[in-house]
Design an enzyme around this catalytic site. Structure first.
Site, PDB file in Angstrom:
ATOM      1  N   SER A 184      82.449 -10.708  69.987  1.00 16.82           N
ATOM      2  CA  SER A 184      82.136 -11.483  68.788  1.00 16.82           C
ATOM      3  C   SER A 184      82.400 -12.955  69.006  1.00 16.82           C
ATOM      4  CB  SER A 184      83.010 -10.986  67.622  1.00 16.82           C
ATOM      5  OG  SER A 184      82.961 -11.903  66.530  1.00 16.82           O
ATOM      6  N   TYR A 231      91.764  -9.202  64.313  1.00 16.76           N
ATOM      7  CA  TYR A 231      90.463  -8.611  64.695  1.00 16.76           C
ATOM      8  C   TYR A 231      89.887  -9.360  65.896  1.00 16.76           C
ATOM      9  CZ  TYR A 231      85.436  -8.430  64.973  1.00 16.76           C
ATOM     10  OH  TYR A 231      84.161  -8.348  65.456  1.00 16.76           O
ATOM     11  N   LYS A 264      89.202  -8.347  70.146  1.00 16.51           N
ATOM     12  CA  LYS A 264      87.983  -8.589  70.937  1.00 16.51           C
ATOM     13  C   LYS A 264      88.326  -9.411  72.182  1.00 16.51           C
ATOM     14  CE  LYS A 264      84.926  -6.559  68.256  1.00 16.51           C
ATOM     15  NZ  LYS A 264      84.248  -5.321  68.689  1.00 16.51           N
TER      16      LYS A 264
HETATM   17  C1  WQD Z   1      79.495 -16.892  56.500  1.00 18.48           C
HETATM   18  C2  WQD Z   1      79.593 -18.160  55.662  1.00 18.48           C
HETATM   19  C3  WQD Z   1      81.641 -18.354  54.443  1.00 18.48           C
HETATM   20  C4  WQD Z   1      80.881 -14.888  51.844  1.00 18.48           C
HETATM   21  C5  WQD Z   1      82.417 -13.023  59.975  1.00 18.48           C
HETATM   22  C6  WQD Z   1      83.526 -12.627  60.884  1.00 18.48           C
HETATM   23  C7  WQD Z   1      83.040 -12.565  62.287  1.00 18.48           C
HETATM   24  C8  WQD Z   1      81.806 -11.696  62.400  1.00 18.48           C
HETATM   25  C9  WQD Z   1      80.739 -12.146  61.423  1.00 18.48           C
HETATM   26  C10 WQD Z   1      82.428  -9.536  63.233  1.00 18.48           C
HETATM   27  C11 WQD Z   1      80.952 -18.823  55.725  1.00 18.48           C
HETATM   28  C12 WQD Z   1      80.466 -18.216  53.489  1.00 18.48           C
HETATM   29  C13 WQD Z   1      80.766 -15.868  52.817  1.00 18.48           C
HETATM   30  C14 WQD Z   1      80.874 -15.260  50.470  1.00 18.48           C
HETATM   31  C15 WQD Z   1      80.620 -17.565  51.124  1.00 18.48           C
HETATM   32  N1  WQD Z   1      82.137 -10.351  62.192  1.00 18.48           N
HETATM   33  N2  WQD Z   1      80.634 -17.181  52.457  1.00 18.48           N
HETATM   34  N3  WQD Z   1      80.745 -16.600  50.167  1.00 18.48           N
HETATM   35  O1  WQD Z   1      83.036 -15.572  58.376  1.00 18.48           O
HETATM   36  O2  WQD Z   1      81.089 -16.549  59.723  1.00 18.48           O
HETATM   37  O3  WQD Z   1      81.978 -14.308  60.303  1.00 18.48           O
HETATM   38  O4  WQD Z   1      81.327 -12.128  60.120  1.00 18.48           O
HETATM   39  O5  WQD Z   1      82.369  -9.815  64.392  1.00 18.48           O
HETATM   40  O6  WQD Z   1      84.075 -12.018  63.078  1.00 18.48           O
HETATM   41  O7  WQD Z   1      84.514 -13.644  60.802  1.00 18.48           O
HETATM   42  O8  WQD Z   1      80.685 -14.594  58.217  1.00 18.48           O
HETATM   43  O9  WQD Z   1      79.302 -13.897  56.331  1.00 18.48           O
HETATM   44  O10 WQD Z   1      81.830 -13.867  56.053  1.00 18.48           O
HETATM   45  O11 WQD Z   1      80.611 -16.062  56.137  1.00 18.48           O
HETATM   46  O12 WQD Z   1      80.511 -18.763  50.818  1.00 18.48           O
HETATM   47  O13 WQD Z   1      80.995 -14.409  49.540  1.00 18.48           O
HETATM   48  O14 WQD Z   1      79.372 -17.824  54.304  1.00 18.48           O
HETATM   49  O15 WQD Z   1      82.579 -19.324  53.967  1.00 18.48           O
HETATM   50  O16 WQD Z   1      80.752 -20.232  55.674  1.00 18.48           O
HETATM   51  P1  WQD Z   1      81.755 -15.370  59.117  1.00 18.48           P
HETATM   52  P2  WQD Z   1      80.615 -14.523  56.629  1.00 18.48           P
END
Ligand code: WQD
Length: 349
Positions: free
Chosen positions: A124, A148, A152
């Protein structure tokens, strides 16, 4: 020649099974349904028309893994099985270290005992932690900031040590950026347990009226519109990247990490707009505080995967949003438990 897919009933695993079956591979799939449902197996068969062997099993069950390797001529493994919720890993680190690390050690032990050294590992972009610069290259410093991500990063190191000890190991470490969307059929897709942590499934459920509005976590980041920027990649493009990585590990030895992203970043507000355009659904949102641990901007330099795997993401942001909405609108409650379950798939004893 069979390919063992651990976690093959999951979101990325199931999409990869579809692409592997369509490419003519024989599959042995293992999953404990901790973050997936049996119904997806039936749908994989429905999409491809192909059969495969399935074991409801767990990588913490050493005897079960040994039995699989003894009964099948496994040539390579694609290893998805693992817990992946960042927040949960902070509150329950031991659960993550046991499941993700010990499970992988058990798998590698069995592979080594049976002379199987070709492995594609589901890593990841979270291993990069707070990126020093974007776009991120594979030789950027690693620095996971949560348990997590540390599982990885540790597993990547374990696999590198394995190759140093025995150069027959051939490993591709696939560092996913942000997988979203669903197969064009709308039959398989992302089916998170409970309230989604990730942006796209949350937006999809707002569009479907299951959730009232999107909370945008912060609008004061150092980005174009102040909201977080990420590299969203269509899950089918990601699945196809696994095929290319499998071909590569079957032909070579050594350990290589690859960024699987599009190379382009999009902000939260851009994603809201793209989804509204693609779905015709309004996405009400409210700006909230930043989410702890989030970074301003994270997107991939994909040249290494482009050149060495001969792979590049092809689907557009519109494709990603349309396919996400197609899955959500056709499956408002995700995978319902099928009463006939997976009778059409060979269930191993
Ligand atoms: C994306 C953007 C949030 C939800 C995560 C894991 C990573 C990988 C992919 C496994 C960010 C914003 C999100 C919401 C929001 N998983 N957001 N409101 O955090 O980049 O990555 O998923 O491997 O390990 O960390 O993805 O989709 O949670 O967030 O504003 O309700 O959307 O702040 O900028 P992220 P995400």
């Amino acid at each position: 020649m069979a390919i063992l897919i651990t976690g093959g009933a999951g979101y990325i695993g199931s999409h990869t099974c579809v692409e592997l079956l369509n490419a003519g591979y024989e599959l042995v799939v293992l999953d404990n349904f901790s973050n997936s449902k049996p119904e997806v197996l039936r749908r994989i068969k429905e999409i491809t028309g192909k059969d495969f062997t399935f074991y409801e099993s767990d990588l913490l069950n050493v005897d079960a893994i040994e039995s699989i390797f003894s009964q099948h001529d496994i040539n390579a493994v694609i290893h998805f099985a693992g817990y992946k919720a960042v927040g949960e890993s902070v509150s329950e680190p031991l659960k993550y270290y046991h499941n993700n690390i010990t499970g992988t050690l058990n798998l590698c032990d069995a592979m080594s005992r049976h002379g199987v050294y070709d492995l594609v590992f589901s890593s990841s972009a979270t291993v990069y932690g707070v990126p020093k610069q974007v776009p991120i290259t594979e030789d950027s410093p690693l620095g996971a900031t949560n348990p997590y991500g540390r599982t990885k990063q540790m597993i990547e190191e374990i696999l590198r040590d394995l190759h140093v000890s025995d150069n027959r190991w051939s490993v591709a470490l696939l560092r996913y950026f942000n997988p979203i969307g669903a197969h064009e059929s709308g039959k398989i897709g992302e089916d998170p347990n409970g309230i989604p942590n990730n942006l796209m499934p949350y937006i999809s459920q707002v569009a479907a009226g299951k959730l009232e509005q999107l909370n945008v976590f912060g609008d004061d980041y150092e980005t174009l519109d102040g909201t977080g920027v990420r590299d969203y990649i269509h899950v089918v493009d990601l699945a196809k990247g696994h095929l290319k990585a499998l071909e590569s590990v079957l032909l070579t030895t050594g350990v290589d990490a690859y960024n699987l992203g599009t190379g382009f970043g999009h902000s939260v507000l851009e994603m809201v707009d793209a989804f509204e355009q693609a779905s015709g659904q309004k996405i009400p949102f409210v700006i909230k505080e930043r989410r702890p641990g989030d970074v301003d901007s994270c997107f991939a330099d994909t040249r290494k995967a482009n050149q060495k795997l001969n792979w590049a993401a092809e689907k557009t942001l519109t494709n990603m949003c349309k396919d996400a909405w197609n899955w959500q609108s056709n499956n408002p409650t995700g995978y319902t438990e099928a009463n006939d379950l997976v009778t059409s798939i060979q269930i191993a004893p």
